[in-house]
Every structure is written in C-alpha cells, then in structure tokens.
Design a protein around this motif. Structure first.
Motif, PDB file in Angstrom:
ATOM      1  N   TYR A  86       0.838  -1.205   0.000  1.00 52.85           N
ATOM      2  CA  TYR A  86       0.000   0.000   0.000  1.00 52.85           C
ATOM      3  C   TYR A  86       0.878   1.262   0.000  1.00 52.85           C
ATOM      4  O   TYR A  86       0.644   2.198  -0.767  1.00 52.85           O
ATOM      5  N   CYS A 130      -3.873   3.206  14.211  1.00 51.72           N
ATOM      6  CA  CYS A 130      -4.195   4.505  13.589  1.00 51.72           C
ATOM      7  C   CYS A 130      -3.764   5.682  14.460  1.00 51.72           C
ATOM      8  O   CYS A 130      -3.344   6.707  13.927  1.00 51.72           O
ATOM      9  N   ASP A 220      -7.097   2.213  -3.359  1.00 52.83           N
ATOM     10  CA  ASP A 220      -7.273   1.475  -2.098  1.00 52.83           C
ATOM     11  C   ASP A 220      -7.220   2.419  -0.900  1.00 52.83           C
ATOM     12  O   ASP A 220      -6.488   3.390  -0.904  1.00 52.83           O
ATOM     13  N   GLU A 221      -8.014   2.035   0.097  1.00 57.77           N
ATOM     14  CA  GLU A 221      -7.920   2.726   1.383  1.00 57.77           C
ATOM     15  C   GLU A 221      -6.767   2.071   2.134  1.00 57.77           C
ATOM     16  O   GLU A 221      -6.380   0.937   1.803  1.00 57.77           O
ATOM     17  N   CYS A 222      -6.236   2.737   3.129  1.00 61.09           N
ATOM     18  CA  CYS A 222      -5.174   2.126   3.921  1.00 61.09           C
ATOM     19  C   CYS A 222      -5.702   0.802   4.505  1.00 61.09           C
ATOM     20  O   CYS A 222      -6.783   0.792   5.111  1.00 61.09           O
ATOM     21  N   PRO A 223      -4.979  -0.321   4.324  1.00 62.89           N
ATOM     22  CA  PRO A 223      -5.493  -1.615   4.821  1.00 62.89           C
ATOM     23  C   PRO A 223      -5.695  -1.630   6.336  1.00 62.89           C
ATOM     24  O   PRO A 223      -6.458  -2.442   6.858  1.00 62.89           O
ATOM     25  N   SER A 225      -7.027   0.814   8.060  1.00 64.59           N
ATOM     26  CA  SER A 225      -8.149   1.666   8.491  1.00 64.59           C
ATOM     27  C   SER A 225      -9.477   0.905   8.498  1.00 64.59           C
ATOM     28  O   SER A 225     -10.514   1.452   8.876  1.00 64.59           O
ATOM     29  N   GLU A 226      -9.454  -0.364   8.090  1.00 65.42           N
ATOM     30  CA  GLU A 226     -10.675  -1.170   8.038  1.00 65.42           C
ATOM     31  C   GLU A 226     -11.357  -1.191   9.417  1.00 65.42           C
ATOM     32  O   GLU A 226     -10.679  -1.411  10.427  1.00 65.42           O
ATOM     33  N   GLY A 227     -12.649  -0.923   9.417  1.00 61.37           N
ATOM     34  CA  GLY A 227     -13.383  -0.963  10.688  1.00 61.37           C
ATOM     35  C   GLY A 227     -13.234   0.311  11.516  1.00 61.37           C
ATOM     36  O   GLY A 227     -13.781   0.396  12.615  1.00 61.37           O
ATOM     37  N   LEU A 231     -15.249   5.660   9.417  1.00 57.10           N
ATOM     38  CA  LEU A 231     -15.968   5.148   8.244  1.00 57.10           C
ATOM     39  C   LEU A 231     -17.459   4.986   8.551  1.00 57.10           C
ATOM     40  O   LEU A 231     -18.306   5.236   7.692  1.00 57.10           O
ATOM     41  N   LYS A 232     -17.762   4.605   9.787  1.00 56.93           N
ATOM     42  CA  LYS A 232     -19.183   4.464  10.178  1.00 56.93           C
ATOM     43  C   LYS A 232     -19.863   5.833  10.229  1.00 56.93           C
ATOM     44  O   LYS A 232     -20.998   5.999   9.814  1.00 56.93           O
ATOM     45  N   GLU A 235     -20.620   6.871   6.726  1.00 51.02           N
ATOM     46  CA  GLU A 235     -21.800   6.158   6.212  1.00 51.02           C
ATOM     47  C   GLU A 235     -23.081   6.802   6.719  1.00 51.02           C
ATOM     48  O   GLU A 235     -24.023   7.024   5.968  1.00 51.02           O
TER      49      GLU A 235
END
Ligand code: AMP
Ligand code: ZN
Ligand code: ZN
Length: 315
Positions: A86, A130, A220-223, A225-227, A231-232, A235
């Motif tokens: 990444y 993060c 791609d987003e930073c791997p 940063s998932e969850g 991000l919520k 949304e």
C-alpha cells in the motif's frame, strides 16, 4: 442536465448546490471553491510557501494540483510509512504526479530512518495502529514545515472527513477536539500552521476532479483503516445527505460559524512547552512522539536529523 455555466451537456451533478457542470466548468468550480475557502478562512497569502502533505490518494493530489494551478508555491511531502505494498503504491503515485508537474516532493521513509515501518512500530506501541500512525504523521508534517521554513502545511481533508470527525467528536463530547477542529489552525507555540483547503468539497467531487484531469491516484484505502469508526460516521452522514442534500455543509460549516465558539474556552487553557528531548511543542515534559520512540528502542532524534538533512538539501 445542463451545465450551469455554459448550458452544454453536464457530466457531473452537485445536488447540495442544485448545480451541474460540464468537465471544463467542473474543474473551474472546484478550483474557485478552494480559492474561496483559502480566502474565507484566511489560510495563507499568495506569497506563502505551502507544504502539501500528499498521501497518493485523490484528495491530496487534487489539492496539490489545484494549488499549483492557482499559482501557489506548493511543495509536496510524502511520508513513507512502510505499510506493505500500500505504501509503495501510494509513494509511486505521489512521485509520478510530482514528476509530471515538475514539482518538488520530499519523501520521508520510516524504514530508511529506523529500519522498521509502521507495522513494527504499532506492534510495539501501546496505542492503536491509527493513533500511532497519526501521531507520527503529524510530527513529521510539523517538523518538516518548521525545518523547511514553510508558512503552512496543507492536508487533503475534505468535507466528508471533517463532518465525520465532527460527528465523532460530538458523539463522545471531545470538547478539546471540538475547540481545535478548524480548517485553519494558526501557528502557535512552535506548531506550524495547518490548513484544510478542501474542507468545503466532498470525496466524490475530488474523485471526479482527478478523473477529469487525468490524475492517477491510489484507489485502495489504507489496509489498516478497516473498521475505523470514522468510516461508520461517514456512512451515517451519507445516508442523511442522500435524503437531504446539504446536511454535511450545514452540520460542519454551521458548527464553525455558530457552534465552535462554545468550546473555545477549553482550548485557551492548554499550555505548550518544548519537549526536553526534541524541542517540539508538547503539553508534557517529553512529547508523546519521543516517549513512543524511546519505548520501542528508537532514537527520536534520528527522524529530526533525517528531515533536517532533506531540508538543507544535503541528501
Ligand atoms: P487520512 O488520515 O489518510 O485520511 O489522510 C488525511 C490527509 O493527511 C491526506 O489528505 C494527506 O494530506 C495527509 N496524509 C495522509 N497520509 C499521508 C502520508 N503517508 N504522507 C503525507 N501526507 C499524508
Ligand atoms: Zn460548462
Ligand atoms: Zn519530543
């Protein structure tokens, strides 16, 4: 749908402004919006030297492109965090852009300096990935701006980022963050001025800008940063925005104009002193960057020396 400016066929609609634009006028509109934000929030002057923090993503590359088109003296800073492929891919995008535009890009690589990247550092750290990554990025940006005599650091934070951060800060009543969350954080106590010229524009608009201008960026987003909770919040705000366009604008810009003043008092109480180790501004004796690096067994001054070397051109 017709372009608001020329009446020809529009290719992009901006519902919250009840407007649509053709390619040429979309670029013009976005550039004007950035110019207005710079003036409205008194971010910097035409003569100022700007350090653009570029991640290789759409926002920061579009920002750099717009600042160069507006005639600003804007140089780039890429922080190579060593997050697997990444980081390599995003570095390539930043380098490609700089070469195409003939612009100066400084790259600071954690692996070159410490022999290890973010994955190792975060594993050894007692904080989340993060937050440690954010701490290092802010430290590098500030130090590079200071040692390179830049007037401001510009980041690609957009309206989606800023309104999501605001929602998160309100949800948890982070009063200190609410006092400090601003598109223009003036220089204070050795901290460089930090500005966010894209704060009135959305992610979708920046992606469209890059497509129309032919700017290649990392999709791609930073791997790591998932969850992430941000991000919520994004949304949730997207849901509200879809049913009532303009919600994010009202929430974020309304906060800056009418809400933030209620939190300002908290900010005034924070006093900054210089870190006994590296000299950077901090609220403690030793800054959190130095504390984290020493805990891992790295010399925090190695980073300062590396940046100093780049800034004086003795690579
Ligand atoms: P993020 O925290 O990934 O949402 O990024 C927010 C902003 O921080 C980006 O628009 C860039 O301006 C800056 N940024 C993020 N990652 C880097 C990086 N590796 N090097 C330099 N700047 C970065
Ligand atoms: Zn048009
Ligand atoms: Zn320090």
């Amino acid at each position: 749908m017709k372009c608001l400016k020329c009446g020809q066929r529009a290719c992009f609609e901006i519902r919250r402004h009840r407007a649509a634009f053709c390619q040429e006028h979309l670029i013009e509109h976005l550039r004007t919006q950035v110019e207005r934000a710079i003036k409205k929030f008194k971010m910097f002057l035409p003569k100022d030297r700007i350090l653009v923090a570029v991640s290789g993503g759409k926002d920061s590359l579009a920002l750099w492109d717009i600042l160069l088109d507006l005639g600003y003296d804007a140089e780039g800073l890429y922080i190579h965090l060593g997050i697997g492929s990444y980081s390599d891919k995003s570095c390539e995008m930043a380098e490609k852009f700089a070469a195409l535009r003939g612009a100066t890009l400084y790259t600071i690589s954690l692996k070159e300096i410490f022999g290890e990247g973010m994955e190792y550092i975060a594993r050894k750290s007692y904080k989340s990935f993060c937050s440690t990554c954010g701490l290092i990025k802010r430290y590098v940006m500030n130090l590079t701006a200071k040692l390179g005599n830049f007037d401001a650091v510009a980041t690609g934070h957009n309206l989606d980022d800023e309104s999501a951060a605001l929602l998160g800060n309100v949800m948890h009543w982070q009063v200190g963050y609410l006092a400090r969350q601003a598109p223009n954080m003036p220089e204070r106590g050795g901290l460089a001025r930090k500005v966010k010229p894209l704060c009135r524009l959305t992610e979708r608009e920046m992606a469209a800008y890059c497509v129309v201008k032919g700017i290649e960026y990392i999709l791609d987003e930073c791997p790591m940063s998932e969850g992430a909770s941000s991000l919520k919040y994004k949304e949730a705000l997207n849901l509200l925005e879809a049913s009532s366009p303009g919600t994010k604008d009202q929430f974020y810009l309304g906060f800056l104009e009418r809400g933030q003043k209620f939190f300002k008092k908290v900010e005034e109480e924070i006093e900054l002193k210089n870190c006994l180790k590296c000299g950077q501004p901090t609220t403690a004796e030793i800054c959190s960057f130095c504390r984290q690096m020493e805990r891992i067994g790295f010399d925090p001054l190695a980073l300062k020396n590396a940046i100093q070397e780049k800034m004086s051109g003795i690579e």
